[in-house]
Design an enzyme around this catalytic site. Structure first.
Site, short mmCIF file in Angstrom:
data_model
loop_
_atom_site.label_atom_id
_atom_site.label_comp_id
_atom_site.label_asym_id
_atom_site.label_seq_id
_atom_site.Cartn_x
_atom_site.Cartn_y
_atom_site.Cartn_z
N GLY A 39 -84.55 -11.01 39.54
CA GLY A 39 -85.50 -10.15 39.76
C GLY A 39 -85.65 -9.94 41.08
N LEU A 72 -64.10 -16.14 44.01
CA LEU A 72 -64.72 -16.64 43.06
C LEU A 72 -64.49 -15.56 42.02
CD1 LEU A 72 -66.86 -18.40 41.41
CD2 LEU A 72 -68.71 -16.89 42.07
N ALA A 73 -63.58 -16.03 41.02
CA ALA A 73 -63.03 -14.98 40.08
C ALA A 73 -64.14 -14.53 39.11
CB ALA A 73 -61.83 -15.46 39.36
N GLY A 111 -68.02 -9.41 46.49
CA GLY A 111 -69.10 -8.65 45.99
C GLY A 111 -68.57 -7.86 44.90
N GLU A 112 -69.38 -6.71 44.14
CA GLU A 112 -68.81 -6.25 43.16
C GLU A 112 -69.26 -4.81 43.22
OE1 GLU A 112 -67.49 -7.69 40.82
OE2 GLU A 112 -68.10 -9.66 41.04
N ASP A 146 -62.11 -4.72 40.50
CA ASP A 146 -62.83 -3.72 41.37
C ASP A 146 -62.37 -3.63 42.69
OD1 ASP A 146 -63.88 -6.22 41.71
OD2 ASP A 146 -65.70 -5.42 42.42
N CYS A 194 -66.78 -14.49 46.12
CA CYS A 194 -65.87 -14.87 47.18
C CYS A 194 -66.42 -14.97 48.73
CB CYS A 194 -64.78 -13.62 47.19
SG CYS A 194 -64.19 -13.16 45.58
N LEU A 250 -81.88 -15.29 35.59
CA LEU A 250 -83.00 -16.37 35.99
C LEU A 250 -84.28 -15.80 35.34
CD1 LEU A 250 -81.71 -16.35 39.93
CD2 LEU A 250 -80.95 -17.76 38.06
#
Length: 613
Positions: free
Chosen positions: A376, A51-52, A78-79, A102, A2, A259
């Site tokens: 990473g 952004l779901a 974010g998360e 969340d 988002c 990645l």
């Protein structure tokens, strides 16, 4: 993931300015391609692009909670990786939830704990809360600064957004860049906005806006503490934290991947993810980037010792992922439209040119298959992966990532592409010296620390608080411009705090870089990857096909002698480089030419007001 944008004005009626908040929100469309929403009342306007990723149907924003004294409204990006545990805790305290997102957990966390909700969150986030009960706006950014957030004070409030472009879409914001912004752009220093009057919400910081003014409070910073675990216990604890962190960050309602470069850091994440997903009957997806004929044309340099492809193959053979190699050509990397997209994504010319372009193209290719990727990033800053952690550059009183650049410039005037006026105004060496001393002064030490331990604590502190910010901003901007969420397990604050306080003698106990990480994941990797010497992100700068395309583009820039670019860059220097046989142009000169072209596109896209004062 988002994008958010907003406007607080205590003197105006923003219900009449819907078109403006719509325009601000629209600039975030690439960050949030799935949905858009706004919430407007008299003194506040909030916008959100989504952004779901979690609870695809339920996590719609702006998210409002009605109270007897006015609504509390959240826009969030974010998360929160611990949202499942937090929901249970909040339910036990009497909270009831309508969704499984969340976002709603963060909103109820604020209702329960106020601004102290930050103490309960594990994740990457930047969010804004309008609390009508107190007529205040609260801006909060995660501890390490994984997610960006900017604000621009006005005469009667503030503008804010995930990216500067959201703020610049408001007519109250000037597209002005003074010498401080130019200096930041030239040095790619990170940690501040280049736009005059605009500020970043600092990592680990709460910014509160009221009619009486703006107040900032730091809720988290790196703190020095004794480390009491022995070597074996330290390695085991790091592995425990990595296991838990990767497991948390694999929670998603959309397809995800890792990645994979074939280096120690990304390979460890890929292997841990593979084990977690295999146990659930799934396979990890991995992506790597390479260039046409890269292995055959590869030439080692000070930062890249080996090509990635052979090591990626060894990892793929070992863990058996669904793997895709994204192969790019010189034509891909020299496409002007792609460079424009990259500069627009970053809002600044302080990028890394060709490397930014290839990363953006990689993310675009991944987005066709996955919405979330694990990376990473931050392992080098945590564990001491860069070569300057282990050589005498660390003795020089300047940021080590800048030392090589200034050394090259001092030794070869041809590598100084800026005008005399710009150099005099920027005062680069004085500025960097002052910034270095400020960074050193911010570090706390243990009373009995040796000279080398004090020196290395400073090194790690400045990498985690300054250098890493630049890398995280780069990864966020380029990934979100492709609608891809990138998660960074090595930025888990518990891991960062623990490793930061581990003595240097433990961090380097086997005489190699990243000793602790190497031993914590040694059972996860093939010997070739476990013992691989660090190699930086791959580049095509040595490839004559890309170099020739770069020179052609620079010649086109020279055809505009009155371009504002040449108030900063010395046109004669550019002319001398493009007239040189391409095989004889130094690598450093190519990098600077690449930066100049970035600056050219940035000026063309943003038409900034440039000032050397």
């Amino acid at each position: 993931m988002c994008g958010i944008a907003g406007w607080v004005s205590y003197d105006a009626d923003l219900t009449e300015r819907q078109a403006t908040i719509d325009a601000m929100t629209a600039t975030m469309a690439l960050r949030g391609p799935d949905a858009s929403g706004t919430w407007v009342e008299r003194h506040v306007a909030l916008g959100h692009r989504r952004l779901a990723v979690i609870d695809l149907d339920g996590g719609v924003q702006p998210m409002e909670f009605a109270t007897p004294n006015g609504p509390v409204v959240l826009i969030y990006t974010g998360e929160a990786y611990n949202f499942i545990e937090l929901r249970k805790e909040l339910q036990a305290r009497g909270h009831r939830f309508r969704t499984s997102s969340d976002t709603e957990v963060v909103l109820h966390g604020y209702l329960e704990w106020g601004e102290s909700v930050t103490e309960h969150l594990n994740g990457m986030y930047a969010f804004a809360i309008w609390d009508a009960r107190d007529q205040k706006l609260v801006l909060i950014r995660d501890r390490l600064g994984v997610k960006p957030l900017f604000y621009y004070p006005t005469g009667d409030g503030v503008l804010f957004g995930s990216e500067p472009k959201a703020i610049l879409a408001n007519p109250l914001a000037r597209k002005a860049v003074d010498i401080n912004g130019i200096r930041s752009a030239v040095l790619a220093a990170g940690g501040q906005s280049i736009w005059k009057g605009m500020h970043e919400v600092e990592p680990g910081t709460v910014v509160t806006v009221k009619s009486s003014g703006i107040h900032t409070r730091t809720y988290w910073k790196l703190r020095t503490a004794p480390h009491t675990d022995d070597q074996k216990s330290t390695v085991e604890r790091i592995r425990e934290l990595l296991d838990d962190t990767v497991n948390r960050q694999l929670i998603s309602d959309v397809r995800q991947c890792v990645l994979l470069s074939g280096g120690l850091d990304s390979s460890a994440i890929a292997s841990l993810a593979s084990r977690k997903l295999t146990a659930k009957g799934d396979r990890v997806r991995t992506f790597s980037v390479d260039f046409v004929d890269h292995v055959d044309r590869f030439r080692p340099d000070a930062f890249r010792t080996t090509p990635d492809a052979p090591f990626v193959k060894d990892m793929v053979d070992m863990i058996g992922p669904v793997h895709q190699q994204v192969v790019l050509s010189a034509e891909n990397l020299s496409d002007p439209a792609v460079r424009r997209a990259v500069i627009t994504a970053r809002d600044t010319p302080s990028g890394l040119g060709e490397s930014d372009i290839s990363m953006y193209l990689l993310f675009q290719a991944i987005r066709g298959e996955s919405t979330v990727a694990l990376s990473g990033e931050a392992a080098d800053e945590n564990f001491g992966g860069y070569q300057w952690f282990h050589n005498n550059i660390r003795e020089i009183p300047i940021f080590p990532w800048m030392a090589a650049l200034l050394s090259a410039q001092a030794g070869n005037p041809a590598l100084m592409p800026f005008t005399a006026e710009a150099l005099a105004a920027m005062k680069l060496e004085t500025y960097l010296g002052d910034e270095y001393r400020t960074a050193v002064a911010a570090v706390d030490h243990l009373d009995n620390a040796s000279r080398i331990e004090r020196q290395m604590r400073v090194m790690f502190h400045m990498h985690l608080t300054r250098f890493l910010r630049m890398l995280l901003d780069r990864k966020d901007r380029l990934s979100m411009a492709a609608g891809l969420e990138v998660r960074v397990p090595f930025c888990d604050h518990r891991l960062v705090e623990y490793v930061y306080n581990t003595p240097w003698k433990l961090k380097s106990f086997d005489g190699r870089e990243k000793s602790l990480l190497r031993h914590a994941v040694k059972d996860l990797l093939p010997p070739s990857v476990l013992n691989r010497k660090k190699s930086g992100y791959p580049t095509m700068m040595h490839d004559s096909r890309f170099s020739n395309a770069l020179l052609l583009e620079a010649k086109e820039v020279l055809a505009e002698p009155h371009n504002p670019l040449f108030t900063l860059f010395n046109r004669k220097w550019v002319q001398s480089v493009v007239e040189t046989d391409s095989s004889k142009i130094a690598h450093g000169e190519k990098l600077l030419l690449d930066k100049m072209i970035d600056m050219y596109y940035w000026i063309d896209i943003y038409s900034p007001e440039l000032s050397l004062s």
